[in-house]
Design a protein around this motif. Sequence first.
Motif, PDB file in Angstrom:
ATOM      1  N   HIS A   1     -41.630  -4.361 -14.209  1.00 33.36           N
ATOM      2  CA  HIS A   1     -43.187  -4.628 -13.983  1.00 33.36           C
ATOM      3  C   HIS A   1     -43.570  -4.526 -15.479  1.00 33.36           C
ATOM      4  O   HIS A   1     -44.045  -3.110 -15.780  1.00 33.36           O
ATOM      5  CB  HIS A   1     -43.360  -3.734 -13.208  1.00 33.36           C
TER       6      HIS A   1
ATOM      7  N   HIS B   1     -46.656  -6.401 -18.233  1.00 31.90           N
ATOM      8  CA  HIS B   1     -47.813  -7.123 -18.390  1.00 31.90           C
ATOM      9  C   HIS B   1     -47.978  -7.554 -20.240  1.00 31.90           C
ATOM     10  O   HIS B   1     -48.282  -6.699 -20.866  1.00 31.90           O
ATOM     11  CB  HIS B   1     -49.095  -6.508 -17.911  1.00 31.90           C
TER      12      HIS B   1
ATOM     13  N   HIS C   1     -50.489 -10.733 -14.224  1.00 31.71           N
ATOM     14  CA  HIS C   1     -51.476 -10.785 -13.084  1.00 31.71           C
ATOM     15  C   HIS C   1     -51.975 -12.089 -12.633  1.00 31.71           C
ATOM     16  O   HIS C   1     -52.331 -12.797 -13.452  1.00 31.71           O
ATOM     17  CB  HIS C   1     -52.688 -10.062 -13.728  1.00 31.71           C
TER      18      HIS C   1
ATOM     19  N   GLU D   1     -47.208 -10.909 -10.828  1.00 30.61           N
ATOM     20  CA  GLU D   1     -47.802 -10.019  -9.923  1.00 30.61           C
ATOM     21  C   GLU D   1     -48.937 -10.739  -9.252  1.00 30.61           C
ATOM     22  O   GLU D   1     -49.817 -10.779  -9.759  1.00 30.61           O
ATOM     23  CB  GLU D   1     -48.175  -8.646 -10.659  1.00 30.61           C
TER      24      GLU D   1
ATOM     25  N   ASP E   1     -45.031  -1.042 -15.220  1.00 30.97           N
ATOM     26  CA  ASP E   1     -46.424  -1.356 -15.140  1.00 30.97           C
ATOM     27  C   ASP E   1     -47.176  -1.187 -16.477  1.00 30.97           C
ATOM     28  O   ASP E   1     -48.088  -0.925 -16.983  1.00 30.97           O
ATOM     29  CB  ASP E   1     -47.252  -0.773 -13.923  1.00 30.97           C
TER      30      ASP E   1
ATOM     31  N   HIS F   1     -48.640  -2.121 -20.037  1.00 34.19           N
ATOM     32  CA  HIS F   1     -49.496  -2.804 -20.902  1.00 34.19           C
ATOM     33  C   HIS F   1     -49.350  -2.621 -22.161  1.00 34.19           C
ATOM     34  O   HIS F   1     -50.220  -3.501 -23.168  1.00 34.19           O
ATOM     35  CB  HIS F   1     -50.915  -2.615 -20.371  1.00 34.19           C
TER      36      HIS F   1
HETATM   37 ZN   LIG Z   1     -48.943  -4.556 -12.993  1.00 40.20          ZN
END
Ligand SMILES: [Zn+2]
Length: 258
Positions: free
Chosen positions: A6, A8, A38, A73, A219, A221
Amino acid sequence: MIFDAHIHTDFSSDSKMLLTDAMMRAKECGIGLITTEHMDLLYPKHDQLIFDVDDYFATYNQYRSNHLLLGIELGMRTECVTENYAIVKKDRFDYVLGSIHMVEGIDIYYDFFYENRTKAQTYASYFETMAKCVKEYKFIDALGHIDYIARYAKYEDTEIYYHEFQDFIDEVLKKTIANDIVLELNTRRLGERSVVNALTPIYKRYYELGGRLVIIGSDAHTQQAIGSNFAIAKEFLEQCQLQLIYFKNRSPEYMVEK
Ligand SMILES: [Zn+2]
Ligand SMILES: [Zn+2]
């Protein structure tokens, strides 16, 4: 190999991370990556949280390997199930993660979702939306960050306690298992012991109801966040007797330490 499933990169409108930087960091950590950009259809701010899928594959296919897989996602909403299915049905993605970011048409990141409403009310609505979406999004591989609301809710204690929301959480878990969807363990918040303690009964309940497989993701970034709290996550999953997997070509593969 262990995967951070996961992350981005700059195909997500809220991330500036370059894929090459992410890959460099993953190599340092000795882990693989699955990008999950996303795609939140019907997001109220024009051109935000969506990306050009053709451009994504055209740009990233050259990096694709056994340790760099390409996913997405999906921001799940009941209003756009068919449209989301159309995006992923061609099976070009390795992995499809489904997440709840919006409830009642509102991005729950924003304060006004919580205004003049109790935690019991907003969390009930959040879990009801999640259960409905999991039921309708049969085509996703995993359900993302079940504890997402705890990141942004505007209450003194935002934590999700299983005993407080038991019926709602059971509904989500039952539908997840019934549709052969895997539960994600989002590692972003696992640095705090209180979070681990609150999540434990939820994942133990998942096991009790028949769930066996879990996928983990930070997650991230940013480069620094890649692989965060993975040691805690592995210990957590062992305690819950859950098996770590990842997805390649939409099929589950066991994650094993090299
Ligand atoms: Zn995410
Ligand atoms: Zn998300």
